[in-house]
Design an enzyme around this catalytic site. Structure first.
Site, short mmCIF file in Angstrom:
data_model
loop_
_atom_site.label_atom_id
_atom_site.label_comp_id
_atom_site.label_asym_id
_atom_site.label_seq_id
_atom_site.Cartn_x
_atom_site.Cartn_y
_atom_site.Cartn_z
N LYS A 9 0.83 -1.21 0.00
CA LYS A 9 0.00 0.00 0.00
C LYS A 9 0.87 1.27 0.00
CE LYS A 9 -3.82 -2.35 2.41
NZ LYS A 9 -4.80 -2.22 3.54
N TYR A 49 -12.68 -3.16 -3.03
CA TYR A 49 -13.23 -3.13 -1.67
C TYR A 49 -14.76 -3.07 -1.71
CZ TYR A 49 -8.70 -2.63 0.74
OH TYR A 49 -7.45 -2.82 1.28
N ASN A 116 -1.73 0.01 7.10
CA ASN A 116 -1.16 -1.27 7.54
C ASN A 116 -0.30 -1.96 6.47
OD1 ASN A 116 -3.25 -1.94 5.88
ND2 ASN A 116 -4.51 -2.93 7.45
N HIS A 119 -1.81 -5.64 1.64
CA HIS A 119 -3.09 -6.32 1.44
C HIS A 119 -2.82 -7.75 1.00
CE1 HIS A 119 -7.06 -7.37 -0.14
NE2 HIS A 119 -6.43 -7.84 -1.22
N GLU A 130 -9.86 -10.89 -7.33
CA GLU A 130 -8.93 -9.75 -7.29
C GLU A 130 -7.85 -9.86 -8.38
OE1 GLU A 130 -7.65 -9.63 -3.17
OE2 GLU A 130 -9.68 -9.19 -2.48
N1 UDP Z 1 -9.84 -0.42 7.09
C1 UDP Z 1 -9.90 0.76 7.82
N2 UDP Z 1 -10.75 0.83 8.88
C2 UDP Z 1 -11.54 -0.21 9.25
C3 UDP Z 1 -11.48 -1.40 8.50
C4 UDP Z 1 -10.63 -1.48 7.43
O1 UDP Z 1 -9.17 1.69 7.51
O2 UDP Z 1 -12.28 -0.07 10.23
C5 UDP Z 1 -8.91 -0.50 5.94
C6 UDP Z 1 -7.58 -1.16 6.32
O3 UDP Z 1 -6.55 -0.53 5.58
C7 UDP Z 1 -7.81 -2.59 5.89
C8 UDP Z 1 -8.68 -2.40 4.64
O4 UDP Z 1 -9.51 -1.29 4.93
O5 UDP Z 1 -6.59 -3.27 5.59
C9 UDP Z 1 -9.53 -3.61 4.29
O6 UDP Z 1 -10.24 -4.05 5.42
P1 UDP Z 1 -10.36 -5.58 5.76
O7 UDP Z 1 -11.35 -5.72 6.87
O8 UDP Z 1 -10.60 -6.36 4.51
O9 UDP Z 1 -8.90 -5.94 6.38
P2 UDP Z 1 -7.67 -6.77 5.78
O10 UDP Z 1 -8.25 -7.89 4.95
O11 UDP Z 1 -6.84 -5.79 4.96
O12 UDP Z 1 -6.90 -7.26 6.99
MG MG Z 2 -9.66 -7.83 3.41
#
Ligand code: UDP
Ligand code: MG
Length: 138
Positions: A9, A49, A116, A119, A130
């Protein structure tokens, strides 16, 4: 062999962590099958997303993900989908264990979006969707 889709990212690119992230993939023995640096577009991100688009915090995720270039790629290996998720660590770096990418390179969220570094697809269905979305084929 399983395939997964990954993103380094904008925070990972900005902080010059591309090499360290790729290094972990290669050390683990996964094969990088495709790799590209690009700028995410609004439309593509919304499709990526799709499960989060209607959430109140989606605009902050969009701002984060469009704040600079990203590196996207496809990783191949046995059980790579779950293995890469484990290597990334928990979504919120506050919860991510040391030894994981998020646990080693990120810390707790201060803004509205959780920055974070990486992805990874969360299931075989997401991986196929994806990879097709970002690379136009599976
Ligand atoms: N995200 C965020 N706030 C939230 C949940 C998600 O900013 O409350 C962002 C974060 O960068 C996350 C991404 O959206 O990695 C996708 O969310 P997901 O729940 O799919 O988490 P991941 O699969 O990346 O662990
Ligand atoms: Mg995810």
């Amino acid at each position: 062999m399983e395939k997964t889709f990954f993103i380094i990212k904008p925070d990972g690119v900005r902080r010059a962590l591309i090499g360290q992230v790729i290094d972990r993939m290669e050390h683990r023995g996964f094969v990088i099958e495709n790799l590209l640096m690009c700028q995410v577009t609004k439309d593509l991100l919304a499709q990526h997303y799709e499960a989060l688009v209607d959430r109140p915090f989606y605009p902050s995720i969009e701002a984060y993900m469009m704040s600079g270039p990203v590196v996207i790629g496809v990783l191949t290996g046995a059980d790579v989908i779950q293995s890469w998720r484990k290597m990334m660590g928990a979504t919120n770096p506050t919860d991510a264990l040391p030894g994981t990418i998020r646990g080693d390179f990120a810390h707790g969220a201060e803004g509205a979006s959780i920055e974070n570094i990486v992805h990874g697809s969360d299931s075989p269905e997401s991986a196929a969707r994806e990879i097709a979305l970002w690379f136009g084929h599976d």
